[in-house]
Design a protein around this motif. Structure first.
Motif, PDB file in Angstrom:
ATOM      1  N   ARG A   4      40.529  44.170  34.969  1.00  0.00           N
ATOM      2  CA  ARG A   4      41.845  44.516  35.616  1.00  0.00           C
ATOM      3  C   ARG A   4      41.689  44.721  37.201  1.00  0.00           C
ATOM      4  N   LEU A   5      40.424  44.915  37.330  1.00  0.00           N
ATOM      5  CA  LEU A   5      40.173  44.830  39.018  1.00  0.00           C
ATOM      6  C   LEU A   5      39.816  43.341  39.582  1.00  0.00           C
ATOM      7  N   HIS A   6      39.820  42.367  38.807  1.00  0.00           N
ATOM      8  CA  HIS A   6      39.568  41.234  39.417  1.00  0.00           C
ATOM      9  C   HIS A   6      40.758  40.380  39.810  1.00  0.00           C
ATOM     10  N   THR A   7      41.136  40.956  40.963  1.00  0.00           N
ATOM     11  CA  THR A   7      42.398  40.485  41.759  1.00  0.00           C
ATOM     12  C   THR A   7      41.916  40.626  43.248  1.00  0.00           C
ATOM     13  N   PRO A   8      42.663  39.670  44.260  1.00  0.00           N
ATOM     14  CA  PRO A   8      42.275  39.431  45.523  1.00  0.00           C
ATOM     15  C   PRO A   8      42.129  40.918  46.276  1.00  0.00           C
ATOM     16  N   MET A   9      43.052  41.679  46.043  1.00  0.00           N
ATOM     17  CA  MET A   9      42.948  42.979  46.560  1.00  0.00           C
ATOM     18  C   MET A   9      41.487  43.776  46.466  1.00  0.00           C
TER      19      MET A   9
END
Length: 313
Positions: free
Chosen positions: A55-60
């Motif tokens: 779930r934390l595999h985002t650009p941010m």
């Protein structure tokens, strides 16, 4: 030391550190050791959470993880040397060692400046163009921006270091600081420093103006977008996504501007040491706290990982 034109040129230096009192040095050793351990635990822990939780595999969070990775190395440029000097009776550092510390300090420091600027652009896209966020910030672009931050940071460090260590240093070899930095080294130069200061101002001015311009433009767009949001909850949610970044930018940029924008004649050793602590020791320590304490996604990831690996059923 070497003699040239009846001048004794320095080939090594003595770092004064914070105090000569043995008792206070022991206390400082404990404080800095604890801060360094917490810095490593915080940043490595945050990187691990981002890697393990999909779930934390985002650009941010890619940028947050990259900042944590950078802060591990950035703090390692300073704190181990501080710990050594707190325990050692011999605080000598060679000219080559001083130049190496100076180079990595400048390279990692400027890299963080640009990385924080690119993180501001990421927040701008997320808040102002949420529907296009995934396509506007693909992984390839994120990797390119992080690599670009390092390339620009270390390119500046090459100019910065070459400009500083082409100078000849003479007189007392005592550096009243805890690392090799511009203000004390400039005062020790026995050359005309007008060209040096001109190049220094150009490098610092260009980097700060470029990074600050990206940050200001991004936040002007963010503020305009938040104003257009009608619901209080929506405004609060939008602001909360960039509040951590604002704190990090203020702490890092503020302390650097105080150090490098102040004329040499206004610098005092004790004031420089205290101010430098904010971007060398405090900022890498608090960054993982800033990006995790009020972040629901990070807290949820921590509880998930804790339950899976630490307290298995």
């Amino acid at each position: 030391m070497e003699a040239e034109d009846n001048r004794t040129l320095l080939t090594d230096f003595i770092l004064v550190g914070f105090t000569a009192d043995p008792f206070l040095r022991t206390i400082l050793f404990v404080v800095f050791l604890a801060s360094y351990i917490l810095t490593l635990i915080g940043n490595l822990g945050l990187m691990t959470l981002i890697y393990l939780d999909s779930r934390l595999h985002t650009p941010m969070y890619f940028f947050v993880g990259s900042l944590s990775f950078l802060d591990v190395w950035y703090s390692s440029v300073y704190t181990p040397r501080i710990l050594y000097d707190c325990l050692s009776k011999n605080n000598h550092i060679s000219l080559a060692g001083c130049a190496a510390q100076f180079f990595f300090s400048a390279g990692l420091g400027w890299s963080e400046c640009f990385l924080l600027a690119f993180m501001a652009y990421d927040r701008f896209v997320a808040i102002c163009h949420p529907l296009l966020y995934a396509t506007a910030m693909p992984k390839k672009l994120c990797v390119q921006l992080v690599l670009g931050a390092y390339i620009m940071g270390f390119a500046s460090a090459i100019v910065h270091t070459g400009n500083t260590f082409r100078l000849h240093f003479c007189g007392s070899n005592i550096i009243n600081h805890y690392f090799c930095d511009v203000p004390p080294l400039a005062k020790m130069s026995c050359d005309d420093t007008r060209v040096y200061e001109l190049i220094l101002s150009a490098v610092i001015g260009f980097n700060l103006l470029a990074a600050t311009a990206v940050i200001l433009k991004s936040y002007i767009g963010i503020v305009a977008a938040i104003i257009r949001i009608h619901s209080t909850e929506g405004r609060h949610k939008a602001f909360s996504t960039c509040s951590a970044h604002l704190v990090s930018v203020s702490l890092f940029y503020g302390s650097i501007l105080i150090i490098y924008s102040t004329p040499n004649s206004y610098h005092t050793p004790n004031w420089d040491k205290v101010t430098a602590l904010f971007y060398t020791v405090v900022n890498p320590l608090v960054n993982p706290l800033i990006y995790s304490l009020r972040n629901k996604d990070v807290k949820a990831a921590f509880r998930k990982i804790w339950g899976r690996f630490i307290v298995p059923k």
